[in-house]
Design a protein around this motif. Structure first.
Motif, PDB file in Angstrom:
ATOM      1  N   SER A 111     -38.115  52.964  54.313  1.00 18.54           N
ATOM      2  CA  SER A 111     -37.964  51.295  55.039  1.00 18.54           C
ATOM      3  C   SER A 111     -38.097  51.473  56.456  1.00 18.54           C
ATOM      4  N   GLU A 112     -37.723  52.665  57.141  1.00 12.84           N
ATOM      5  CA  GLU A 112     -37.832  52.770  58.630  1.00 12.84           C
ATOM      6  C   GLU A 112     -37.876  54.141  58.889  1.00 12.84           C
ATOM      7  N   ILE A 113     -38.657  54.344  60.170  1.00 13.34           N
ATOM      8  CA  ILE A 113     -38.670  55.738  60.591  1.00 13.34           C
ATOM      9  C   ILE A 113     -38.483  55.711  62.003  1.00 13.34           C
ATOM     10  N   PHE A 114     -37.600  56.469  62.558  1.00 11.75           N
ATOM     11  CA  PHE A 114     -37.431  56.268  64.273  1.00 11.75           C
ATOM     12  C   PHE A 114     -37.012  57.802  64.673  1.00 11.75           C
ATOM     13  N   VAL A 115     -37.482  57.984  66.015  1.00  7.69           N
ATOM     14  CA  VAL A 115     -37.367  59.307  66.639  1.00  7.69           C
ATOM     15  C   VAL A 115     -36.387  59.175  67.901  1.00  7.69           C
ATOM     16  N   MET A 116     -35.457  59.960  68.041  1.00  8.54           N
ATOM     17  CA  MET A 116     -34.574  59.836  69.188  1.00  8.54           C
ATOM     18  C   MET A 116     -34.947  61.156  70.144  1.00  8.54           C
ATOM     19  N   ASP A 117     -34.548  61.137  71.557  1.00  4.08           N
ATOM     20  CA  ASP A 117     -34.778  61.955  72.498  1.00  4.08           C
ATOM     21  C   ASP A 117     -33.292  62.870  72.798  1.00  4.08           C
ATOM     22  N   ASN A 118     -33.301  63.604  73.641  1.00  2.00           N
ATOM     23  CA  ASN A 118     -32.134  64.557  73.702  1.00  2.00           C
ATOM     24  C   ASN A 118     -30.961  63.809  74.136  1.00  2.00           C
ATOM     25  N   VAL A 119     -30.993  62.544  74.375  1.00  2.00           N
ATOM     26  CA  VAL A 119     -29.558  61.711  74.707  1.00  2.00           C
ATOM     27  C   VAL A 119     -29.072  60.785  73.606  1.00  2.00           C
ATOM     28  N   GLY A 120     -30.305  60.567  72.836  1.00  2.71           N
ATOM     29  CA  GLY A 120     -30.002  59.921  71.453  1.00  2.71           C
ATOM     30  C   GLY A 120     -30.719  58.446  71.898  1.00  2.71           C
ATOM     31  N   LEU A 121     -31.678  58.275  72.917  1.00  2.89           N
ATOM     32  CA  LEU A 121     -32.322  57.008  72.867  1.00  2.89           C
ATOM     33  C   LEU A 121     -33.606  57.233  72.010  1.00  2.89           C
ATOM     34  N   ASN A 122     -34.217  55.952  71.350  1.00  2.00           N
ATOM     35  CA  ASN A 122     -35.124  55.890  70.642  1.00  2.00           C
ATOM     36  C   ASN A 122     -36.441  56.060  71.565  1.00  2.00           C
ATOM     37  N   VAL A 123     -37.412  56.942  70.875  1.00  4.32           N
ATOM     38  CA  VAL A 123     -38.656  57.339  71.693  1.00  4.32           C
ATOM     39  C   VAL A 123     -39.697  56.618  70.925  1.00  4.32           C
ATOM     40  N   GLN A 125     -40.586  54.235  66.771  1.00  2.39           N
ATOM     41  CA  GLN A 125     -40.300  53.580  65.707  1.00  2.39           C
ATOM     42  C   GLN A 125     -41.089  52.936  65.149  1.00  2.39           C
ATOM     43  N   SER A 126     -40.980  53.122  63.711  1.00  2.00           N
ATOM     44  CA  SER A 126     -41.860  52.070  62.743  1.00  2.00           C
ATOM     45  C   SER A 126     -41.479  50.560  62.650  1.00  2.00           C
ATOM     46  N   ASP A 127     -40.309  50.364  62.942  1.00  2.00           N
ATOM     47  CA  ASP A 127     -39.692  49.109  62.941  1.00  2.00           C
ATOM     48  C   ASP A 127     -38.573  48.780  63.863  1.00  2.00           C
ATOM     49  N   VAL A 128     -38.070  47.579  64.252  1.00  2.00           N
ATOM     50  CA  VAL A 128     -36.831  47.458  65.539  1.00  2.00           C
ATOM     51  C   VAL A 128     -35.862  47.814  64.867  1.00  2.00           C
ATOM     52  N   THR A 129     -35.171  48.644  65.678  1.00  2.00           N
ATOM     53  CA  THR A 129     -33.707  48.953  65.182  1.00  2.00           C
ATOM     54  C   THR A 129     -32.849  47.928  65.854  1.00  2.00           C
ATOM     55  N   ILE A 182     -35.304  69.456  70.589  1.00  2.00           N
ATOM     56  CA  ILE A 182     -35.573  68.338  71.772  1.00  2.00           C
ATOM     57  C   ILE A 182     -35.222  67.197  71.314  1.00  2.00           C
ATOM     58  N   GLY A 183     -34.939  66.677  70.060  1.00  2.00           N
ATOM     59  CA  GLY A 183     -34.557  65.263  69.740  1.00  2.00           C
ATOM     60  C   GLY A 183     -34.333  65.356  68.205  1.00  2.00           C
ATOM     61  N   ALA A 184     -34.447  64.298  67.614  1.00  2.00           N
ATOM     62  CA  ALA A 184     -34.109  63.989  66.281  1.00  2.00           C
ATOM     63  C   ALA A 184     -34.879  62.953  65.510  1.00  2.00           C
ATOM     64  N   ILE A 185     -34.792  62.826  64.292  1.00  2.00           N
ATOM     65  CA  ILE A 185     -35.652  61.938  63.281  1.00  2.00           C
ATOM     66  C   ILE A 185     -34.675  61.361  62.546  1.00  2.00           C
ATOM     67  N   THR A 186     -34.833  59.861  62.230  1.00  2.00           N
ATOM     68  CA  THR A 186     -33.934  59.254  61.173  1.00  2.00           C
ATOM     69  C   THR A 186     -34.962  58.405  60.299  1.00  2.00           C
ATOM     70  N   VAL A 187     -34.802  58.694  58.939  1.00  2.00           N
ATOM     71  CA  VAL A 187     -35.658  58.033  57.874  1.00  2.00           C
ATOM     72  C   VAL A 187     -34.763  57.209  57.018  1.00  2.00           C
TER      73      VAL A 187
END
Length: 195
Positions: A111-123, A125-129, A182-187
């Protein structure tokens, strides 16, 4: 008709599994882990992903908590309005285009994919969070903040906007050259599509 009945049984089974009072572990963990290993992790070391995260980590080096909060507030206001310069910049970057392409290739399973940086800010994304900063949430705290090799699979919940039962799987993203987080991803995974 047989497929329709089978689908209805699956939806009822999901509803029962996630009903209040029936707090159960995420029964879709094996399927979600397989999706992550087979479909998501192979492209987490792609140059588009790594370069975007590293660039934003440099840009946000030394960022203050006040600035993070201001950016998050701006994002939420823009999301409520439907767009704005911050959202447009993130959704218009090459990483967001890459993630949108990956989501589309998964044909409704995601439904969505977003990648975050090392402070947790979105880098990207496929959709608006709903928010820009994820650093106060388990999806970032149990992955990037926990180090390389970490995964976190959240509970299944019914999402009203998607009209589907969803679970989120998150993972630490590692620089392939250094092995450092270096970051994280949420799917967001539509568990009904895992059958």
């Amino acid at each position: 008709m047989h497929n329709r009945v089978k689908g209805l049984v699956a939806v009822v089974a999901i509803a029962v599994a996630v009903s209040p009072g029936l707090a159960m572990a995420n029964e879709f963990r094996p399927q979600i882990e397989r999706l992550m290993a087979d479909q998501i992790e192979p492209w987490l070391t792609e140059p588009t992903v790594i370069a975007a995260i590293k660039a934003q980590n440099v840009e946000h080096a030394g960022i203050s908590a006040e600035t993070i909060q201001a950016l998050d507030t701006q994002w939420q206001q823009e999301a409520a309005a439907g767009s704005g310069p911050l959202i447009d910049a993130v959704l218009g970057n090459p990483l967001s285009a890459f993630l949108t392409e990956k989501k589309q290739a998964l044909d409704g399973t995601v439904s969505e994919i977003f990648v975050m940086d090392n402070v947790g800010l979105n880098v990207g994304q496929s959709d608006v969070t709903s928010d820009y900063w994820q650093g106060d949430e388990a999806k970032w705290q149990k992955t990037y903040a926990a180090g390389p090799g970490e995964h976190f699979i959240d509970d299944v919940e019914f999402d009203d906007s998607a009209e589907a039962f969803l679970s989120q799987v998150s993972a630490t993203i590692v620089d392939p050259e250094t092995g450092e987080a270096i970051g994280a991803i949420t799917v967001g995974v539509n568990v009904e599509k895992l059958f």
